[in-house]
Write a protein that holds these residues in place. Structure first.
Motif, short mmCIF file in Angstrom:
data_model
loop_
_atom_site.label_atom_id
_atom_site.label_comp_id
_atom_site.label_asym_id
_atom_site.label_seq_id
_atom_site.Cartn_x
_atom_site.Cartn_y
_atom_site.Cartn_z
N LYS A 22 33.32 12.91 6.68
CA LYS A 22 34.27 13.04 5.56
C LYS A 22 33.73 12.35 4.32
O LYS A 22 33.83 12.87 3.21
N GLU A 23 33.13 11.17 4.52
CA GLU A 23 32.55 10.45 3.36
C GLU A 23 31.40 11.26 2.76
O GLU A 23 31.23 11.31 1.54
N ALA A 24 30.60 11.88 3.63
CA ALA A 24 29.45 12.66 3.14
C ALA A 24 29.92 13.89 2.35
O ALA A 24 29.34 14.24 1.32
N ILE A 25 30.98 14.51 2.84
CA ILE A 25 31.52 15.70 2.15
C ILE A 25 32.00 15.30 0.75
O ILE A 25 31.78 16.02 -0.23
N GLU A 26 32.60 14.14 0.67
CA GLU A 26 33.06 13.65 -0.65
C GLU A 26 31.88 13.52 -1.62
O GLU A 26 32.04 13.72 -2.82
N GLY A 27 30.71 13.21 -1.08
CA GLY A 27 29.52 13.06 -1.92
C GLY A 27 28.79 14.38 -2.15
O GLY A 27 27.77 14.40 -2.83
N GLY A 28 29.26 15.48 -1.56
CA GLY A 28 28.65 16.78 -1.86
C GLY A 28 27.95 17.46 -0.70
O GLY A 28 27.23 18.45 -0.90
N ASP A 30 27.38 20.05 2.24
CA ASP A 30 27.95 21.38 2.48
C ASP A 30 28.15 21.59 3.97
O ASP A 30 29.27 21.78 4.43
N TYR A 31 27.05 21.59 4.72
CA TYR A 31 27.13 21.81 6.16
C TYR A 31 27.13 20.45 6.87
O TYR A 31 26.48 19.50 6.42
N GLY A 56 36.72 24.44 6.47
CA GLY A 56 35.99 25.06 5.37
C GLY A 56 34.51 24.71 5.35
O GLY A 56 33.77 25.21 4.50
N HIS A 57 34.07 23.85 6.26
CA HIS A 57 32.64 23.50 6.27
C HIS A 57 31.96 24.10 7.49
O HIS A 57 32.53 24.10 8.58
#
Ligand SMILES: O=C(CO)[C@H](O)[C@H](O)COP(=O)(O)O
Length: 428
Positions: A22-28, A30-31, A56-57
């Motif tokens: 979740k933290e990584a998704i916040e930083g951009g 995608d997969y 959605g990922h």
């Protein structure tokens, strides 16, 4: 189309993995990839949970399948993976059956070129077989001995026209270089998931991929320079962990606090109190080296402040003595890194017995000329010269993991909670 940033969750605890994702998704990111260790630890439940939690990922299952391709692709696809990896080293029949299964379940098959001798011709063959994505990959252990996925990327890019994913120790600089060399998917594990600030690291890498910084003509430092630089940044506990918890030199203590010493050994074998060979070693040793002495007595000293001063002027990194040292107050004042098993006021005589640069024992360890000696407030460790670069890299991985654990503790957890201690106790 801008390259995809895929974050590999090489983690064994699912709860932590979800939080990191979740933290990584916040930083951009995608997969999100369920890394092989996560899949081995939590099974297909890891894929199901990531799919549920990260709507959605695309979830990538890094199965690294080597046989029974169809069954493993079916399992991961049914659990919710959109991309599934098999190993390029498997037999063509495994790849072909995995592809059939991928088509049936509407997922993409990524074929990983890890440890393949001729990755270019294998990539061409995999494209013929129908692979959806070619994974140019240098594994974690290979990275530790200096291999780099960018070395073969351009040749593979010229040879196939299907999407290429690249993985293997990428950071902001090399991820950008991978994008500039034509990678469609940039996979980053350690440099995001073990960061103190996962979101910030993912964002930095996302931005540098988007800029596709031209591949710099970066001149690689010598292995020795890189090794020294890394050893300067890690602690002796990090190095001990990297060597499967190798102990420090027994009973050998630092002379003062805040000490840090990294260098290659110039060894001295001498006899109780005979200070001729130890002091002559300061003429043999040079910058970047540590004098390591076996003296064999805690009651008479072969070394003191004057020898230390001479060494310091020459840029010698420090001294380690299995035996006694003297003038400790003066050595502390000039801060010459020194470690010894005792301190006494009395010196011996310069008799000239013994030898310089032979294999010795020091603090219970064999030390050969050229072995790496690292000392800090915790003690002194010896790293065999043949494995120095690898151990330095592994110690840096230990440090990164600890940085991440520390960040989680600072947010209010105990160490036992962060590392899921009770679950991972050894079962007898
Ligand atoms: O598949 C892997 C190891 O086999 C890793 O997920 C991949 O190498 C990415 O991680 P890192 O960036 O730490 O190399």
């Amino acid at each position: 189309m801008r390259p995809i940033l895929q974050v590999a969750l090489d983690e064994i605890n699912l709860t932590r993995a979800v939080a990191i994702a979740k933290e990584a998704i916040e930083g951009g990111a995608d997969y999100i990839e369920a890394g092989t260790p996560l899949i081995k630890s939590e099974g297909m439940n890891a894929i199901r949970t990531l799919k549920d939690e990260l709507k959605g990922h695309v979830i990538v299952a890094d199965m690294k399948t080597m046989d029974t391709g169809a069954i493993e692709v079916e399992m991961a696809a049914k659990a919710g993976a959109g991309i599934i990896s098999v190993l390029g080293a498997s037999h063509d029949s495994t790849i072909e059956d995995a592809i059939r299964s991928a088509r049936k379940y509407g997922v993409r098959l990524m074929v990983d070129l890890i440890n393949i001798e001729d990755p270019v011709s294998r990539a061409v063959r995999l494209q013929e077989l129908g692979a959806d994505i070619i994974g140019v990959h240098v594994g974690v252990d290979q990275q530790m001995v200096g291999q780099d996925p960018l070395d073969v990327l351009s040749s593979i890019r010229r040879s196939v026209n299907i999407p290429i994913a690249v993985a293997g120790g990428l950071d902001a600089g090399s991820a950008a270089a991978a994008a500039a060399l034509g990678a469609d998917i940039v996979i980053v594990g350690g440099n995001i998931i073990r960061s103190k600030d996962v979101t910030g690291s993912a964002r930095l890498i996302r931005e540098s991929i988007d800029k596709k910084a031209a591949v710099s003509g970066k001149i690689r430092k010598s292995l020795d320079e890189e090794t020294r630089e890394i050893f300067m940044q890690v602690s002796t506990p990090n190095i001990s962990d990297a060597m499967h918890r190798q102990p420090a030199m027994r009973d050998i203590k630092p002379l003062y606090e805040g000490i840090k010493m990294v260098g290659k050994a110039v060894t001295v074998q001498t006899f109780a109190g005979d200070w001729a060979k130890p002091v002559e070693a300061s003429d043999v040793a040079g910058p970047g080296e540590v004098i390591v002495i076996y003296n064999g007595s805690n009651y008479v000293s072969p070394w003191g402040e004057l020898a230390s001063r001479g060494c310091q002027q020459k840029g010698i990194e420090g001294v380690v003595i299995d035996g006694a040292i003297r003038d400790v107050d003066d050595i502390r004042k000039i801060k010459f890194p020194s470690f010894a098993s005792a301190s006494v006021p009395n010196a011996g005589e310069p008799k000239g017995m013994g030898e310089i640069n032979v294999e010795i024992m020091c603090g219970g360890f064999k030390v050969r000329p050229g072995d790496w000696i690292i000392g800090d407030d915790n003690g002194v460790v010896v790293v065999p010269q043949e494995r120095a670069y690898e151990i330095a890299r592994r110690a840096m991985e230990v440090k990164k993991s600890e940085d991440r654990v520390r960040a989680e503790i600072e947010r209010g957890k105990t160490l036992a909670q962060v590392v899921d201690l009770y679950k991972w106790e050894k079962k007898t």
